[in-house]
Write an enzyme that holds these catalytic residues in place. Structure first.
Site, PDB file in Angstrom:
ATOM      1  N   ASP A 105       7.188  -2.009   7.424  1.00  0.00           N
ATOM      2  CA  ASP A 105       8.483  -2.699   7.523  1.00  0.00           C
ATOM      3  C   ASP A 105       8.491  -3.737   8.645  1.00  0.00           C
ATOM      4  O   ASP A 105       9.064  -3.533   9.716  1.00  0.00           O
ATOM      5  CB  ASP A 105       9.617  -1.700   7.727  1.00  0.00           C
TER       6      ASP A 105
ATOM      7  N   GLU B  75       0.840  -1.191   0.000  1.00  0.00           N
ATOM      8  CA  GLU B  75       0.000   0.000   0.000  1.00  0.00           C
ATOM      9  C   GLU B  75       0.877   1.244   0.000  1.00  0.00           C
ATOM     10  O   GLU B  75       1.839   1.348   0.770  1.00  0.00           O
ATOM     11  CB  GLU B  75      -0.898  -0.029   1.237  1.00  0.00           C
TER      12      GLU B  75
ATOM     13  N   ASP C  71      11.449  -3.703  15.229  1.00  0.00           N
ATOM     14  CA  ASP C  71      12.205  -2.615  14.604  1.00  0.00           C
ATOM     15  C   ASP C  71      11.347  -1.354  14.509  1.00  0.00           C
ATOM     16  O   ASP C  71      11.363  -0.661  13.489  1.00  0.00           O
ATOM     17  CB  ASP C  71      12.696  -3.042  13.219  1.00  0.00           C
TER      18      ASP C  71
ATOM     19  N   PRO D  53      10.886   5.832  13.988  1.00  0.00           N
ATOM     20  CA  PRO D  53      10.133   6.843  13.209  1.00  0.00           C
ATOM     21  C   PRO D  53      10.111   6.563  11.718  1.00  0.00           C
ATOM     22  O   PRO D  53       9.119   6.888  11.048  1.00  0.00           O
ATOM     23  CB  PRO D  53      10.889   8.139  13.533  1.00  0.00           C
TER      24      PRO D  53
END
Length: 536
Positions: free
Chosen positions: A221, A141, A185, A188
């Site tokens: 991620d 996405e 993990d 930001p």
């Protein structure tokens, strides 16, 4: 080292390399020159695989490449157009194509499987996994808005807005944990906004107007994600995963703690700390220094850096950053609930540290100062006990005055020495200065004592044991034993030349010196034994 970081070594080799890395000065100096841009693992992995630029064609399996969005140690993310479904996507392509390491390919597949099982509006969704001409890719996405890292800077942000943001992230992470998946993990760079923030993140001056706002965010991620119950161990022993500034202490190899849901809670605490203060808890570009602080030090209280932070929010943040996983919130949902209570001006469940807990933290943070002050208090307490309770005549007059002044002087000296010992460059010199000054002070005190020369023997033996407590190193213990012998020999010489009344027989003097030597030798053997056990 490159093979170690990318996981090519077997378990025994990995353990040996890890032990070497943390004990070799030459390797430490080499690692000190490495700057942290993302993570130590990604930096070295990127260097070890040779080519750093993936050979990506204009089109990949029905996707037209529009431009690059970003890259890391394992892959590069492109903005692409899906020609079949007529939509834009984020195309994550593994580095080096056919040359990519097997573990990288497996990790990308794991990321695809992980995201596919997490159907949540706060998690970036996956559309497709595929391989085209040796290039393994994910179609994800696409969010046109910037990520949290791109809009953050080094200034504090609105506490209420920050709390609302972390509350939403905690809700998303709790959903992931409920399905048995740890992100491992969170940082930001992996937090994206659903809509653009044209004016950046809110400032403290916007506190009242943004009190009840919360942006819509998505987490991305999951390449380092870990299943709570997985039969296959992807990583080998000694492989450090995560970004050091946002890692939890248990993510350091051989930390003694299992990586769990509490690791993600720690990362959320780091992000909250950064939003509130404008910096991460352990700010350094030196990899080993970050790991050392992460393992041993406590972060500066946020209100010391930014007094505008509400006390309850500081309490929530510091609870997330506790060293032991059991001391943090039991779940991400508990963290979200406490943040909700804070946002609604209700009492939070987390409590600030009491006096005893603060003392324990101080002892952990400054072990040298704590152990030194403990020894001084014990010795001075014994003196007062002998003077007040036992009413020994030798504990009066000049001796009491000299002991009091010397104790106060040593306390001030140790306080200044703490700063020197915190520096690796001057640490050994500081330890030598500590031992010399302590022996000189003890010898000087007993020179003023009009008692038998057997009195200081016990104190010298205490100094040897104290050296083992402060610096469990065989070399340091040997030096402290030698200094103690020299100190006692100085007392004998002083008595021989200036106070013949206090003469002791040669046999007694030798017996007392043997006591010092035996104490030093036994302490040396004990430290050697403990160090050998720790290295197993």
């Amino acid at each position: 080292m490159r093979q170690f970081v990318v996981g090519k070594l077997n378990d025994a080799e990995s353990v040996a390399i890890e032990a070497h890395l943390f004990g070799c000065d030459a390797c430490n100096q080499s690692l000190n020159s490495v700057s942290l841009t993302d993570s130590f693992t990604e930096l070295v992995r990127g260097q070890s695989l040779g080519t750093t630029d993936p050979i990506v064609p204009t089109h990949i399996d029905g996707y037209e490449i529009i431009g690059e969005l970003g890259r890391g140690g394992m892959g590069v993310v492109y903005k692409a157009f899906d020609q079949r479904l007529k939509r834009q996507v984020a195309l994550k392509v593994i580095l080096n194509g056919e040359l990519a390491h097997t573990e990288q390919r497996e990790r990308l597949r794991l990321e695809a499987e992980t995201i596919a099982t997490l159907q949540h509006p706060g998690i970036v969704q996956i559309y497709q996994i595929g391989e085209y001409q040796g290039h393994l890719y994910l179609a994800l996405e696409l969010l046109d808005a910037k990520g949290l890292q791109q809009v953050m800077d080094d200034a504090p942000h609105c506490p209420m807005w920050s709390a609302a943001l972390i509350q939403q992230l905690a809700d998303i992470i709790h959903y992931s944990h409920q399905r048995g998946i740890i992100h491992r993990d969170l940082k930001p760079e992996n937090i994206l906004f659903n809509h653009a923030l044209d004016q950046g993140l809110p400032r403290i001056s916007q506190f009242s107007s943004l009190k009840n706002t919360a942006p819509v965010v998505k987490i991305t991620d999951f390449g380092l994600a870990k299943y709570l119950e997985t039969p296959v161990k992807m990583t080998k022993t000694g492989l450090m995963l995560g970004t050091p500034h946002y890692m939890s202490p248990e993510q350091i190899p051989d930390s003694g703690e299992e990586v769990s849901c509490a690791s993600d809670i720690y990362a959320l605490g780091v992000i909250l700390y950064q939003l509130l203060t404008g910096r991460v808890p352990f700010a350094s570009s030196n990899i080993l220094e970050v790991l050392k602080m992460l393992r041993h030090d406590d972060p500066i209280a946020p209100r010391q850096l930014n007094p505008a932070i509400p006390r309850d929010l500081e309490t929530i943040c510091l609870k997330c950053l506790m060293k032991k996983p059991a001391d943090r919130y039991a779940s991400a949902q508990d963290l979200a609930d406490d943040l909700a209570l804070f946002l609604h001006n209700e009492p939070i469940r987390a409590k600030p540290l009491n006096l005893w807990q603060r003392c324990v933290k101080w002892v952990r943070q400054k072990p040298f100062l704590a152990s030194s002050y403990s020894v001084l208090l014990c010795l001075y307490g014994l003196h007062w006990f002998a003077m007040s309770v036992l009413q020994l005549p030798r504990h009066q007059g000049m001796f009491h005055t000299v002991l009091t002044i010397a104790t106060a002087g040593l306390a001030v000296f140790f306080y200044g020495l703490q700063t020197i010992l915190a520096s690796e460059k001057w640490q050994r010199l500081g330890l030598y200065a500590c031992m010399v000054v302590t022996v000189v002070a003890v010898t000087g005190i007993f020179i003023c004592d009009a008692a038998a020369l057997s009195a200081p023997i016990n104190v010298y033996m205490y100094l040897i044991l104290g050296a083992a407590l402060i610096a469990p190193n065989a070399h340091i213990i040997g030096l402290q034993t030698l200094l103690s012998l020299l100190g006692y020999a100085s007392l004998l010489l002083f008595a021989y030349w200036f106070n013949p009344v206090l003469q002791v027989s040669v046999e007694v003097a030798i017996f007392f010196m043997l006591n010092i030597v035996i104490t030093g030798f036994l302490t040396y053997l004990l430290v050697r034994r403990v160090n050998s056990i720790n290295n197993l």
